[in-house]
Design a protein around this motif. Structure first.
Motif, PDB file in Angstrom:
ATOM      1  N   ILE A 143       4.163  -3.158   6.272  1.00  0.00           N
ATOM      2  CA  ILE A 143       5.361  -2.969   5.459  1.00  0.00           C
ATOM      3  C   ILE A 143       6.489  -3.849   6.003  1.00  0.00           C
ATOM      4  N   GLY A 144       7.212  -4.510   5.083  1.00  0.00           N
ATOM      5  CA  GLY A 144       8.297  -5.395   5.486  1.00  0.00           C
ATOM      6  C   GLY A 144       9.670  -4.960   5.023  1.00  0.00           C
ATOM      7  N   ARG A 145       9.714  -4.000   4.104  1.00  0.00           N
ATOM      8  CA  ARG A 145      10.997  -3.502   3.594  1.00  0.00           C
ATOM      9  C   ARG A 145      10.921  -1.997   3.450  1.00  0.00           C
ATOM     10  N   GLU A 146      12.039  -1.336   3.727  1.00  0.00           N
ATOM     11  CA  GLU A 146      12.080   0.113   3.593  1.00  0.00           C
ATOM     12  C   GLU A 146      11.973   0.509   2.126  1.00  0.00           C
ATOM     13  N   GLY A 147      11.297   1.616   1.873  1.00  0.00           N
ATOM     14  CA  GLY A 147      11.172   2.106   0.502  1.00  0.00           C
ATOM     15  C   GLY A 147      10.765   3.560   0.461  1.00  0.00           C
ATOM     16  N   ARG A 148      11.125   4.205  -0.618  1.00  0.00           N
ATOM     17  CA  ARG A 148      10.817   5.626  -0.810  1.00  0.00           C
ATOM     18  C   ARG A 148      10.416   5.849  -2.262  1.00  0.00           C
ATOM     19  N   ASP A 149       9.402   6.667  -2.488  1.00  0.00           N
ATOM     20  CA  ASP A 149       8.942   7.007  -3.837  1.00  0.00           C
ATOM     21  C   ASP A 149       8.735   5.745  -4.673  1.00  0.00           C
ATOM     22  N   LEU A 150       8.026   4.798  -4.101  1.00  0.00           N
ATOM     23  CA  LEU A 150       7.792   3.525  -4.776  1.00  0.00           C
ATOM     24  C   LEU A 150       6.743   3.659  -5.872  1.00  0.00           C
ATOM     25  N   ALA A 151       6.896   2.879  -6.923  1.00  0.00           N
ATOM     26  CA  ALA A 151       5.830   2.662  -7.892  1.00  0.00           C
ATOM     27  C   ALA A 151       4.966   1.519  -7.375  1.00  0.00           C
ATOM     28  N   PRO A 152       3.678   1.463  -7.755  1.00  0.00           N
ATOM     29  CA  PRO A 152       2.829   0.384  -7.251  1.00  0.00           C
ATOM     30  C   PRO A 152       3.380  -1.007  -7.522  1.00  0.00           C
ATOM     31  N   GLU A 153       3.991  -1.218  -8.693  1.00  0.00           N
ATOM     32  CA  GLU A 153       4.514  -2.549  -9.001  1.00  0.00           C
ATOM     33  C   GLU A 153       5.715  -2.898  -8.117  1.00  0.00           C
ATOM     34  N   GLN A 154       6.424  -1.894  -7.615  1.00  0.00           N
ATOM     35  CA  GLN A 154       7.502  -2.152  -6.667  1.00  0.00           C
ATOM     36  C   GLN A 154       6.958  -2.421  -5.273  1.00  0.00           C
ATOM     37  N   ALA A 155       5.859  -1.775  -4.950  1.00  0.00           N
ATOM     38  CA  ALA A 155       5.352  -1.799  -3.580  1.00  0.00           C
ATOM     39  C   ALA A 155       4.918  -3.183  -3.133  1.00  0.00           C
ATOM     40  N   ARG A 156       4.540  -4.052  -4.071  1.00  0.00           N
ATOM     41  CA  ARG A 156       4.096  -5.385  -3.667  1.00  0.00           C
ATOM     42  C   ARG A 156       5.183  -6.118  -2.893  1.00  0.00           C
ATOM     43  N   ASP A 157       6.433  -5.946  -3.288  1.00  0.00           N
ATOM     44  CA  ASP A 157       7.538  -6.600  -2.596  1.00  0.00           C
ATOM     45  C   ASP A 157       7.832  -5.984  -1.238  1.00  0.00           C
ATOM     46  N   SER A 176     -12.278  -6.357  -1.993  1.00  0.00           N
ATOM     47  CA  SER A 176     -12.004  -5.964  -3.373  1.00  0.00           C
ATOM     48  C   SER A 176     -12.857  -4.783  -3.835  1.00  0.00           C
ATOM     49  N   ASN A 177     -13.763  -4.291  -2.990  1.00  0.00           N
ATOM     50  CA  ASN A 177     -14.512  -3.079  -3.310  1.00  0.00           C
ATOM     51  C   ASN A 177     -13.730  -1.807  -2.985  1.00  0.00           C
ATOM     52  N   MET A 178     -12.495  -1.950  -2.517  1.00  0.00           N
ATOM     53  CA  MET A 178     -11.611  -0.797  -2.350  1.00  0.00           C
ATOM     54  C   MET A 178     -11.400  -0.113  -3.701  1.00  0.00           C
ATOM     55  N   SER A 179     -11.179   1.185  -3.659  1.00  0.00           N
ATOM     56  CA  SER A 179     -10.944   1.918  -4.902  1.00  0.00           C
ATOM     57  C   SER A 179      -9.464   2.019  -5.264  1.00  0.00           C
ATOM     58  N   TRP A 180      -8.583   1.648  -4.352  1.00  0.00           N
ATOM     59  CA  TRP A 180      -7.148   1.553  -4.617  1.00  0.00           C
ATOM     60  C   TRP A 180      -6.636   0.244  -4.026  1.00  0.00           C
ATOM     61  N   THR A 181      -5.627  -0.345  -4.637  1.00  0.00           N
ATOM     62  CA  THR A 181      -5.007  -1.551  -4.093  1.00  0.00           C
ATOM     63  C   THR A 181      -4.056  -1.166  -2.955  1.00  0.00           C
ATOM     64  N   PHE A 182      -3.666  -2.157  -2.156  1.00  0.00           N
ATOM     65  CA  PHE A 182      -2.700  -1.892  -1.102  1.00  0.00           C
ATOM     66  C   PHE A 182      -1.357  -1.453  -1.682  1.00  0.00           C
ATOM     67  N   GLU A 183      -1.012  -1.967  -2.852  1.00  0.00           N
ATOM     68  CA  GLU A 183       0.233  -1.548  -3.489  1.00  0.00           C
ATOM     69  C   GLU A 183       0.186  -0.068  -3.865  1.00  0.00           C
ATOM     70  N   GLU A 184      -0.949   0.388  -4.354  1.00  0.00           N
ATOM     71  CA  GLU A 184      -1.099   1.804  -4.682  1.00  0.00           C
ATOM     72  C   GLU A 184      -1.076   2.662  -3.421  1.00  0.00           C
ATOM     73  N   MET A 185      -1.679   2.165  -2.354  1.00  0.00           N
ATOM     74  CA  MET A 185      -1.646   2.880  -1.075  1.00  0.00           C
ATOM     75  C   MET A 185      -0.223   2.987  -0.537  1.00  0.00           C
ATOM     76  N   ALA A 186       0.522   1.880  -0.613  1.00  0.00           N
ATOM     77  CA  ALA A 186       1.904   1.897  -0.138  1.00  0.00           C
ATOM     78  C   ALA A 186       2.757   2.859  -0.967  1.00  0.00           C
ATOM     79  N   ALA A 187       2.521   2.876  -2.278  1.00  0.00           N
ATOM     80  CA  ALA A 187       3.258   3.791  -3.144  1.00  0.00           C
ATOM     81  C   ALA A 187       2.972   5.240  -2.765  1.00  0.00           C
ATOM     82  N   TYR A 188       1.710   5.538  -2.520  1.00  0.00           N
ATOM     83  CA  TYR A 188       1.343   6.906  -2.145  1.00  0.00           C
ATOM     84  C   TYR A 188       1.931   7.269  -0.781  1.00  0.00           C
ATOM     85  N   ALA A 189       1.894   6.314   0.167  1.00  0.00           N
ATOM     86  CA  ALA A 189       2.458   6.565   1.492  1.00  0.00           C
ATOM     87  C   ALA A 189       3.945   6.885   1.403  1.00  0.00           C
ATOM     88  N   SER A 190       4.637   6.284   0.426  1.00  0.00           N
ATOM     89  CA  SER A 190       6.091   6.464   0.302  1.00  0.00           C
ATOM     90  C   SER A 190       6.467   7.691  -0.520  1.00  0.00           C
TER      91      SER A 190
END
Length: 323
Positions: free
Chosen positions: A142-156, A232-246
């Motif tokens: 993670i490079g930026r602080e975030g809370r309750d992120l949506a997956p499309e936000q999490a990429r940044d 790419s055989n993951m069942s969730w993207t890293f963006e989705e994981m980051a969103a869930y973590a937040s």
């Protein structure tokens, strides 16, 4: 860009790594974690890297000791590969299939940030364990602080990626997880990060149409390949994981999110579950585990003898008196 943290002549430095292994120290950077926290995401890191390329190179990467690229404040380790869950569940619990609850969300546990080691450091056998295993993963940082992120936000909010080996004492893990609190000393003594932090923009060419990073993963023990898979055989993207973590909390710069272990031999326990026997055998002192992730690099750690556990009593059965 690729960033390394290294030790040379008793000094620790942060550097940009060129394709040929040349190191360029980052001006004024005392640690990569501090550098990441000082800015607001990827642009800050890329500017620091550009400034480093103007600095005369220091010894080649082969002449220094690579440390973990960063010292993360937290490490969340997810479990996103269905094939891994199925194989390890059969090996550790003796039960087939995947729990239905696994499909609900990208589950994770917090592991020990103080146990992080470098790309070529030795790994002592955990005290009291006879069944040591590796786990081939990729970690997002993670490079930026975030809370309750949506997956499309999490990429940044993801600044880069590194190779992650979640070393596991399977005998300790199997016993202690019967208490239903998750892994404890089974995953508490070593976690490899390295060899570099590769910035997120470097891996964009590997992204497929579904948003997954199509990176080849290879695991070998003593030079023999035991596992191969695609990230790419993951069942969730890293963006989705980051969103869930937040969700309901904050992710902060330097936090690490592990992909979970890949399938098709990403660890020995999965193979034991598939084959019905401990083949290949558990790791022992002298064994070297080498993990390679396309686009990121290779880590290679050798197992060494560990310490015997300090004795502790078993639980005392108390009277349950009340005042």
């Amino acid at each position: 860009m690729r960033f390394a943290t290294y030790e040379h002549r008793h000094q620790r430095r942060v550097a940009v790594v060129e394709e040929d292994g040349t190191l360029h120290p980052v001006p004024g950077a005392r640690s990569l974690t501090e550098l990441i926290r000082s800015g607001d995401g990827l642009d800050t890191l890329l500017r620091a890297g550009a400034a480093a390329l103007d600095v005369p190179p220091v010894p080649h990467v082969s002449e220094v000791r690579l440390l973990p690229p960063l010292q993360p404040p937290t490490v969340r380790d997810f479990v996103t590969f269905e094939e891994h869950v199925e194989g390890v569940r059969r090996s550790v619990d003796g039960v087939g299939g995947v729990p239905e609850a696994w499909y609900d969300a990208p589950t994770f546990y917090f592991t020990n940030p103080y146990a992080v080691i470098g790309a070529h450091d030795d790994v002592p056998v955990p005290p009291g364990s006879d069944v040591l295993d590796f786990e081939l993963e990729v970690a997002a940082v993670i490079g930026r602080e975030g809370r309750d992120l949506a997956p499309e936000q999490a990429r940044d909010h993801i600044i880069g990626y590194t190779v992650f080996n979640d070393w596991s004492a399977r005998d300790l893990q199997s016993r202690e997880m019967q208490v239903r609190l998750g892994p404890c000393k089974g995953k508490d003594t070593a976690a490899t990060l390295g060899p570099y932090l590769v910035t997120a923009d470097e891996l964009e060419p590997y992204r497929d149409t579904d948003g997954f990073l199509r990176l080849a993963l290879t695991a070998s023990v003593n030079g023999e390949v035991v596992g191969e898979d695609l990230l790419s055989n993951m069942s969730w993207t890293f963006e989705e994981m980051a969103a869930y973590a937040s969700r309901g909390t904050v992710v902060r710069p330097g936090d690490v999110l592990g992909s979970g272990t890949c399938g098709n031999g990403g660890c020995l326990a999965e193979l034991w579950g598939v084959r019905g026997e401990q083949s290949p055998p558990p790791l022992k002192p002298g064994d070297t585990v080498t993990l390679t992730v396309e686009g990121i690099g290779t880590v290679s750690n050798t197992v060494v003898a560990g310490r015997d556990p300090e004795p502790l009593p078993t639980a005392r059965r108390r009277s349950r008196e009340r005042p």
